[in-house]
Design an enzyme around this catalytic site. Sequence first.
Site, PDB file in Angstrom:
ATOM      1  CB  CYS A   1      -1.067  -0.128   1.196  1.00 46.98           C
ATOM      2  SG  CYS A   1       0.136   0.596   2.977  1.00 46.98           S
TER       3      CYS A   1
ATOM      4  N   UNK B   1      15.208  -0.261  10.339  1.00 50.28           N
ATOM      5  CA  UNK B   1      14.933   0.433  12.021  1.00 50.28           C
ATOM      6  C   UNK B   1      12.963   0.963  11.208  1.00 50.28           C
TER       7      UNK B   1
END
Length: 116
Positions: free
Chosen positions: A74, A95
């Site tokens: 998405c 991260u």
Amino acid sequence: MSFCSFFGGEVFQNHFEPGVYVCAKCGYELFSSRSKYAHSSPWPAFTETIHADSVAKRPEHNRAEALKVSCGKCGNGLGHEFLNDGPKPGQSRFUIFSSSLKFVPKGKETSASQGH
């Protein structure tokens, strides 16, 4: 302080239960708890994605060793991949912002990835 701006509220930084981390927006599988590891940064850290297309990557301006990552399904912004900064030589460190993740406990993965 790490490269990313810290906003706090990183609920998954020290979360190590078995399961899968999915996109908070669309539910697509991103990271397994098996690839998560403790790191000194305030964000959850992972060594690899579940699927080859779990994340889309694009270069970070002026940072050759960093890539911006977003959900491969998405486009939801997730955080960064730091090349050659994982726990073992040659591994990456993903991260990832906790706010971009939803955790699905082991055994519930299929229903979460299908949006149920």
